[in-house]
Design a protein around this motif. Structure first.
Motif, PDB file in Angstrom:
ATOM      1  N   ASP B 323       0.839  -1.199   0.000  1.00 35.64           N
ATOM      2  CA  ASP B 323       0.000   0.000   0.000  1.00 35.64           C
ATOM      3  C   ASP B 323       0.873   1.247   0.000  1.00 35.64           C
ATOM      4  OD1 ASP B 323      -2.116  -1.665   0.176  1.00 35.64           O
ATOM      5  OD2 ASP B 323      -2.433  -1.401   2.334  1.00 35.64           O
ATOM      6  N   THR B 324       0.525   2.205  -0.839  1.00 29.94           N
ATOM      7  CA  THR B 324       1.160   3.520  -0.731  1.00 29.94           C
ATOM      8  C   THR B 324       0.051   4.543  -0.566  1.00 29.94           C
ATOM      9  OG1 THR B 324       1.060   3.904  -3.100  1.00 29.94           O
ATOM     10  CG2 THR B 324       3.068   2.896  -2.268  1.00 29.94           C
ATOM     11  N   PHE B 325       0.410   5.661   0.007  1.00 27.72           N
ATOM     12  CA  PHE B 325      -0.596   6.709   0.162  1.00 27.72           C
ATOM     13  C   PHE B 325      -0.776   7.467  -1.127  1.00 27.72           C
ATOM     14  CE2 PHE B 325       0.387   6.188   4.685  1.00 27.72           C
ATOM     15  CZ  PHE B 325      -0.906   5.981   5.120  1.00 27.72           C
ATOM     16  N   ASN B 326      -1.959   7.914  -1.347  1.00 29.70           N
ATOM     17  CA  ASN B 326      -2.237   8.750  -2.508  1.00 29.70           C
ATOM     18  C   ASN B 326      -1.547  10.098  -2.342  1.00 29.70           C
ATOM     19  OD1 ASN B 326      -3.532   9.902  -4.778  1.00 29.70           O
ATOM     20  ND2 ASN B 326      -5.105  10.747  -3.405  1.00 29.70           N
ATOM     21  N   GLN B 327      -0.903  10.561  -3.406  1.00 35.63           N
ATOM     22  CA  GLN B 327      -0.339  11.902  -3.370  1.00 35.63           C
ATOM     23  C   GLN B 327      -0.887  12.644  -4.576  1.00 35.63           C
ATOM     24  OE1 GLN B 327       3.726  10.633  -3.162  1.00 35.63           O
ATOM     25  NE2 GLN B 327       3.885  11.279  -1.034  1.00 35.63           N
ATOM     26  N   PRO B 328      -1.625  13.733  -4.327  1.00 36.89           N
ATOM     27  CA  PRO B 328      -2.337  14.414  -5.412  1.00 36.89           C
ATOM     28  C   PRO B 328      -1.410  14.814  -6.564  1.00 36.89           C
ATOM     29  CG  PRO B 328      -2.964  15.303  -3.300  1.00 36.89           C
ATOM     30  CD  PRO B 328      -1.862  14.341  -3.016  1.00 36.89           C
ATOM     31  N   ASP B 329      -0.170  15.130  -6.280  1.00 38.80           N
ATOM     32  CA  ASP B 329       0.672  15.620  -7.364  1.00 38.80           C
ATOM     33  C   ASP B 329       1.421  14.500  -8.076  1.00 38.80           C
ATOM     34  OD1 ASP B 329       2.019  15.046  -5.135  1.00 38.80           O
ATOM     35  OD2 ASP B 329       3.359  16.787  -5.164  1.00 38.80           O
ATOM     36  N   ARG B 330       1.186  13.265  -7.632  1.00 36.57           N
ATOM     37  CA  ARG B 330       1.891  12.189  -8.327  1.00 36.57           C
ATOM     38  C   ARG B 330       0.930  11.073  -8.719  1.00 36.57           C
ATOM     39  NH1 ARG B 330       6.129   8.728  -5.292  1.00 36.57           N
ATOM     40  NH2 ARG B 330       6.841  10.720  -4.455  1.00 36.57           N
ATOM     41  N   PRO B 331       0.673  10.857 -10.017  1.00 33.25           N
ATOM     42  CA  PRO B 331      -0.250   9.795 -10.431  1.00 33.25           C
ATOM     43  C   PRO B 331       0.323   8.421 -10.111  1.00 33.25           C
ATOM     44  CG  PRO B 331       0.804  10.803 -12.348  1.00 33.25           C
ATOM     45  CD  PRO B 331       1.261  11.576 -11.156  1.00 33.25           C
ATOM     46  N   PRO B 332      -0.545   7.443  -9.917  1.00 31.12           N
ATOM     47  CA  PRO B 332      -0.054   6.106  -9.570  1.00 31.12           C
ATOM     48  C   PRO B 332       0.797   5.508 -10.700  1.00 31.12           C
ATOM     49  CG  PRO B 332      -2.419   6.108  -9.985  1.00 31.12           C
ATOM     50  CD  PRO B 332      -1.988   7.519  -9.983  1.00 31.12           C
ATOM     51  N   PRO B 333       1.730   4.628 -10.356  1.00 29.57           N
ATOM     52  CA  PRO B 333       2.577   4.020 -11.389  1.00 29.57           C
ATOM     53  C   PRO B 333       1.728   3.159 -12.309  1.00 29.57           C
ATOM     54  CG  PRO B 333       2.892   2.922  -9.305  1.00 29.57           C
ATOM     55  CD  PRO B 333       2.032   4.095  -9.029  1.00 29.57           C
ATOM     56  N   SER B 334       2.224   2.922 -13.496  1.00 26.21           N
ATOM     57  CA  SER B 334       1.432   2.129 -14.429  1.00 26.21           C
ATOM     58  C   SER B 334       1.907   0.681 -14.451  1.00 26.21           C
ATOM     59  CB  SER B 334       1.491   2.738 -15.822  1.00 26.21           C
ATOM     60  OG  SER B 334       2.850   2.918 -16.180  1.00 26.21           O
ATOM     61  N   ILE B 335       1.041  -0.190 -14.936  1.00 25.96           N
ATOM     62  CA  ILE B 335       1.310  -1.627 -14.966  1.00 25.96           C
ATOM     63  C   ILE B 335       2.468  -1.920 -15.908  1.00 25.96           C
ATOM     64  CG2 ILE B 335       0.310  -3.847 -15.673  1.00 25.96           C
ATOM     65  CD1 ILE B 335      -2.370  -2.748 -14.735  1.00 25.96           C
ATOM     66  N   GLY B 336       3.300  -2.851 -15.490  1.00 21.67           N
ATOM     67  CA  GLY B 336       4.440  -3.231 -16.329  1.00 21.67           C
ATOM     68  C   GLY B 336       5.729  -2.512 -15.972  1.00 21.67           C
ATOM     69  N   THR B 337       5.621  -1.492 -15.127  1.00 21.06           N
ATOM     70  CA  THR B 337       6.823  -0.751 -14.738  1.00 21.06           C
ATOM     71  C   THR B 337       7.726  -1.641 -13.881  1.00 21.06           C
ATOM     72  OG1 THR B 337       5.285   1.072 -14.465  1.00 21.06           O
ATOM     73  CG2 THR B 337       7.581   1.472 -13.823  1.00 21.06           C
ATOM     74  N   PRO B 338       9.006  -1.726 -14.170  1.00 16.52           N
ATOM     75  CA  PRO B 338       9.912  -2.440 -13.272  1.00 16.52           C
ATOM     76  C   PRO B 338      10.189  -1.585 -12.035  1.00 16.52           C
ATOM     77  CG  PRO B 338      11.080  -1.657 -15.233  1.00 16.52           C
ATOM     78  CD  PRO B 338       9.678  -1.197 -15.357  1.00 16.52           C
ATOM     79  N   VAL B 339      10.102  -2.216 -10.860  1.00 21.23           N
ATOM     80  CA  VAL B 339      10.300  -1.453  -9.613  1.00 21.23           C
ATOM     81  C   VAL B 339      11.145  -2.264  -8.645  1.00 21.23           C
ATOM     82  CG1 VAL B 339       8.198  -0.084  -9.677  1.00 21.23           C
ATOM     83  CG2 VAL B 339       8.139  -2.402  -8.757  1.00 21.23           C
ATOM     84  N   GLU B 340      11.551  -1.587  -7.591  1.00 22.14           N
ATOM     85  CA  GLU B 340      12.195  -2.266  -6.471  1.00 22.14           C
ATOM     86  C   GLU B 340      11.288  -2.090  -5.258  1.00 22.14           C
ATOM     87  OE1 GLU B 340      16.040  -0.348  -6.377  1.00 22.14           O
ATOM     88  OE2 GLU B 340      16.967  -2.249  -6.967  1.00 22.14           O
ATOM     89  N   ILE B 341      11.210  -3.130  -4.445  1.00 17.80           N
ATOM     90  CA  ILE B 341      10.467  -2.980  -3.197  1.00 17.80           C
ATOM     91  C   ILE B 341      11.381  -3.378  -2.051  1.00 17.80           C
ATOM     92  CG2 ILE B 341       8.209  -3.404  -4.225  1.00 17.80           C
ATOM     93  CD1 ILE B 341       8.378  -6.248  -3.141  1.00 17.80           C
ATOM     94  N   SER B 342      11.084  -2.849  -0.870  1.00 16.77           N
ATOM     95  CA  SER B 342      11.942  -3.185   0.260  1.00 16.77           C
ATOM     96  C   SER B 342      11.133  -3.450   1.516  1.00 16.77           C
ATOM     97  CB  SER B 342      12.944  -2.057   0.496  1.00 16.77           C
ATOM     98  OG  SER B 342      12.253  -0.835   0.608  1.00 16.77           O
ATOM     99  N   VAL B 343      11.686  -4.326   2.357  1.00 25.41           N
ATOM    100  CA  VAL B 343      11.034  -4.708   3.607  1.00 25.41           C
ATOM    101  C   VAL B 343      12.093  -4.741   4.700  1.00 25.41           C
ATOM    102  CG1 VAL B 343       9.502  -6.367   4.691  1.00 25.41           C
ATOM    103  CG2 VAL B 343       9.724  -6.337   2.214  1.00 25.41           C
TER     104      VAL B 343
END
Ligand code: ATP
Ligand code: MG
Lengths: 294, 353, 262
Positions: B323-343
């Motif tokens: 889950d990420t918080f909505n930020q009005p000035d940044r649209p959500p990422p689009s499908i297929g984008t390569p990303v890194e996640i961390s825990v």
């Protein structure tokens, strides 16, 4: 929406007039074969042979023989209605709350459907074959247990015999009507009452019986009317040796006994009044008892 | 000893064992929830405590007194049912006064207590009404007042809110908790709604197939689930595969990356294990703390939920929701984008089977 | 718990005794015509009696006609009241319950007074008129059962939508009732019909007072003049009642099945 706002009142539109033809036969039928005949009796009870208004006919009801016939009828109907309710209730309670196997419950309900409709002439025959002088049970008691039923004063052609016979359709009728009501008692009510410290008796007195009260009263009134109007059973069982109101009326109509048509009106009128009063009392009590459901 | 002591309780219906060895101690004034899926035996335990059902074995003690064989009407227990179960032929006042009347209290005392209870549930105006004239929420409040009026030792509530609509459910659960605190009454609350259980309770009992899988505060249950079932049942959970390299030393291999957790882990060295991650502990991008695992993946789904955006990322070993918080000035990422996640290391839950 | 079950069994057993003994007595008696052995002699005599055949056949025919008449009167009424005149509902219900409250003997007494030979509609004067009167009388007696069955049936189907659908296909009222509504409430109509049959077949008071020689008066006559045959008749009547109730159950179960599949 807008069209209906400017159109004629519903009852006057041509379509609606057509619809009246759908219900007209019913009302004509009910008027001719139910309402007019009944009204005729009511009016006739207050007229003499010349068509003048009078209370004379009703006065004749007070003659000892007719009064006693009504009295026996009322006693018989009341007794079989009350006992029918009581025993029917016990049986219904046994099959709904008593933890008996489910198939037994269904079998008893089916049988009740049959027995409640097994009234009239054949029922009388069955009881004569069972409790008559040479009846099945009479013989059984004599040969196996050495009990002489008729020697002890019992007779199937009697108030007691008639009551026993009437119960045969009264009890099942009660079972049929009260079983759904008993099944409507929610388990949680009992448990809530228990957890609040109530005993089984207190639960029945304060919750279950008041909830069942309207159904009980309704059945009582129905059973009363049911017994009060039962002629065939009585005639087939007793001939006309037991003088109860409907048999007196029967004889009256046949012209066998007293030859006074206006007395017949009065007797019939009194019978309507009695069943109407029974139902009126029921409706009144029911309205009081049902404050809690609108 | 606990105020309400349930000891090795068992219950079978014929061959079906519905409750198996259930043991629980509840302190005076505590609010405990039973949480579990349908059919796990919550109601059955509650009904045994109430005295409507006889345990096959085991014992129930209230305030040191063994009540196992005591009939329900002598246990001094208040019960609230899912479907209200108000007596339809009695008014609100008569319903609330029922327990007192049955106990033979005098009229004046009953009237006083009923008045108090009506005030407590905020329905003083409606005392003369019949149950059918009340809304569901009002009926349930009356049911609560009725259960509390005779001052029971223990209050039992069996899914009291599940017949109500969402808004009322929230306001009523706050009200129930307030009343419970005010009166300090020992309470068991059965629900299969985890939000209810977590938000209301001092302690939560997670039940599964007739046993208590875990007993703990809502915080413990959520953050330190003891079993896989608890972890999955309470909250949303990501499960990803990993290799257990060394159980004692706490080393695993996750998506080809060796991770040293530095705590001893359940399971056998060399086996594949499941790691559990709460969505809110997973961050998109690199966390700027040292103790985090970073995994590479691709976005497969994006759900815009308003305040929160739930994103699914395919990594080696499984799918991870975060889950990420909505930020009005940044649209959500689009499908297929390569990303890194961390825990963070501490948020990686290694579950016993 | 066990105490409760014990009492329940006791109630059921005592009740069973009371209800089964008369049946046993009736069957036993009906078979004792020949001295010293059980036989079906009484049945044989009854069934061979031309009076029996004639009165029984008459009553069966009358019962069937009553059913047809009842359907013709009740189905359109129940339908239109549900669909177009919900306001009439209490009145219609009240009327249909009247025959349970007013004793039948009073109703037939009214008939005799209104439709006697000196009235404007002298039905009792002719054979046909008397039969018509009896037919309508029985329709009156069966009204409560017929109406309740049909109305219950109508409640379970969405008659408004069915009617609109049929109308949009250009069907008129008669067609809607016979082709659309009746088949959908068929099972309920059948329940009412079997009940009517059970009531009419052995009815005594109406027939006797209108001087019609049907099965009911025949049975009473037998009761006064024979010993064993009445029991045989009672067994026959009981079997008919049982069959009617059994058929109702069968059809209701069948309909539950068919609606569940839908
Ligand atoms: N009287 C009974 N006889 C037989 N089986 C029963 C009885 N009461 C409950 N059970 C069974 O026991 C199991 C547990 O039932 P219980 O009512 O305790 O579940 P629950 O956790 O309260 O579920 P829910 O959330 O649906 O209310 C179920 O499988 C149920 O079918
Ligand atoms: Mg439950």
């Amino acid at each position: 929406m807008t069209t209906s706002a400017v159109s004629l009142p519903a009852a006057l539109r041509p379509r609606q007039i057509l619809n009246w033809f759908g219900v007209a036969p019913f009302f004509i039928f009910a008027t001719l074969f139910l309402i007019l005949p009944t009204l005729n009796i009511v009016v006739g009870a207050f007229r003499n042979a010349q068509g003048e208004a009078t209370l004379e006919n009703l006065g004749k009801l007070l003659s000892p023989s007719i009064r006693s016939a009504f009295w026996i009828s009322i006693e018989l109907s009341l007794m079989t209605a009350v006992l029918g309710c009581l025993f029917g209730f016990l049986i219904a309670a046994a099959i709904t709350l008593g933890g008996l196997p489910r198939p037994l419950r269904n079998a008893i309900l089916t049988f009740s459907g049959v027995a409640s409709n097994f009234a009239g002439v054949p029922l009388a025959f069955a009881f004569i074959a069972t409790l008559g002088r040479l009846g099945f049970v009479t013989m059984l008691l004599r040969h196996w247990f050495g009990i002489n039923l008729y020697g002890s004063g019992f007779n199937i052609v009697s108030f007691l015999g008639l009551a026993l016979t009437y119960l045969y359709f009264q009890i099942p009728l009660m079972v049929l009507i009260i079983t759904p009501a008993l099944e409507g008692l929610r388990r949680e009510w009992r448990e809530a009452a228990e957890s609040l410290g109530a005993s089984g008796f207190q639960y029945w007195r304060m919750v279950a019986l008041p909830v069942l009260w309207p159904s009980l009263l309704g059945t009582l009134a129905l059973l009363f009317a049911n017994a009060f109007g039962a002629v065939a059973t009585a005639i087939a069982l007793t001939g006309s040796s037991l003088s109860i109101a409907p048999i007196v009326l029967f004889a009256q109509i046949r012209g066998d006994v007293l030859n006074d048509p206006h007395l017949g009106y009065a007797i019939a009128f009194a019978m309507i009044v009695l069943t109407a009063v029974a139902n009126g009392i029921y409706i009144l009590l029911r309205m009081r008892a049902e404050r809690w459901v609108k | 000893m606990a105020f309400l002591d349930i000891h090795q309780l068992q219950k079978s219906f014929g061959a079906l064992r519905v409750v198996k060895d259930f043991t629980l101690g509840i302190d005076k004034g505590e609010f405990v929830s039973f949480l579990g899926p349908s059919g796990c035996g919550k109601t059955t335990v509650l009904r045994m405590v109430a005295g409507f059902e006889t345990p096959t074995s085991g014992a129930i003690r209230i305030d040191g007194r063994d009540v196992t064989g005591l009939p329900a009407n002598r246990r001094k227990i208040g019960m609230v049912f899912q479907a209200y179960a108000l007596f339809p032929n009695l008014t609100v006042e008569e319903n609330i006064g029922f327990g007192l009347k049955v106990a033979g209290e005098d009229k004046a005392a009953i009237r006083k207590r009923v008045g108090e209870m009506l005030e407590l549930i905020g329905l003083s105006q409606l005392g003369g009404r019949y149950p059918f004239q009340l809304s569901g929420g009002q009926q349930q409040r009356v049911a609560l007042a009725r259960a509390l009026a005779p001052r029971p030792q223990v209050l039992l509530l069996d899914e009291p809110l599940s017949a109500l609509d969402a808004k009322i459910r929230v306001s009523l659960r706050e009200e129930i908790r307030r009343i419970q605190r005010d009166l300090g009454i020992t309470t068991i609350f059965v629900t299969h709604d985890q939000e209810e259980a977590l938000s209301m309770s001092d302690r939560v009992v997670v039940m599964h197939q007739g046993v208590a899988d875990q007993v703990g505060t809502p915080f413990e249950i959520y953050n330190r689930p003891a079993t896989r079932f608890v972890a999955q049942f309470v909250g949303t959970l990501n499960l990803i595969d990993a290799d257990l390299v060394d159980a004692a030393a706490g080393r695993i291999r996750l998506g080809g990356v060796p991770v040293a957790l530095n705590r001893s882990l359940p399971g056998q060295t060399g086996k594949r294990i499941s790691l559990a991650l709460r969505p809110e502990t997973v961050a998109l991008g690199r966390k700027d703390e040292g103790n985090a695992v970073v995994l590479a993946g691709t976005i497969t789904e994006v759900h815009f939920l308003g305040a929160v955006i739930r994103i699914r990322v395919a990594v080696e070993g499984g799918l991870v929701s975060l889950d990420t918080f909505n930020q009005p000035d940044r649209p959500p990422p689009s499908i297929g984008t390569p990303v890194e996640i961390s825990v963070s290391h501490r948020d990686l839950l290694v579950l016993a089977a | 718990m066990t105490g409760k079950r014990l009492w329940s069994w006791l109630a059921v057993v005592l009740g069973g005794l009371y209800f089964l003994l008369p049946l046993a007595g009736m069957v036993d008696f009906s078979m004792r015509m020949k001295r010293g052995e059980y036989s079906f002699e009484a049945y044989r005599l009854v069934l061979a009696d031309p009076q029996f055949q004639q009165t029984f056949g008459y009553s069966v025919g009358l019962a069937l006609l009553t059913i047809v008449l009842g359907i013709l009167i009740v189905v359109p009424t129940a339908y239109f009241v549900r669909l177009r005149f919900p306001g009439l509902r209490p009145i219609v219900e009240f009327i249909t319950l009247l025959p349970l409250v007013i004793p039948p003997i009073v109703i037939v007494f009214g008939y005799i007074r209104i439709y006697n030979t000196s009235s404007i509609l002298p039905l009792t004067g002719s054979w046909l008129g008397t039969n018509i009167l009896l037919l309508f009388g029985y329709a009156t007696l069966s009204l409560p059962y017929m109406y309740r069955s049909v109305d219950t049936g109508l409640r379970t189907i969405d008659i408004a939508s069915l009617t609109e659908a049929a109308q949009s296909l250009g069907a008129g009222w008669a067609r809607i009732l016979t082709v659309v509504i009746l088949p959908n409430v068929f099972v309920s109509v059948l329940s009412g019909a079997f009940l009517t049959f059970a009531i009419v077949i052995g009815e005594y008071v109406f027939a006797a007072l209108l001087n019609v020689n049907s099965f009911g008066p025949y049975m009473v006559w037998m009761g006064g003049n024979r010993a064993y045959e009445p029991s045989a008749l009672a067994v026959v009547a009981f079997a008919i009642t049982w069959a009617c109730m059994g058929l109702i159950q069968l059809f209701t179960r069948f309909s539950k099945f068919s609606t569940a599949r839908r």
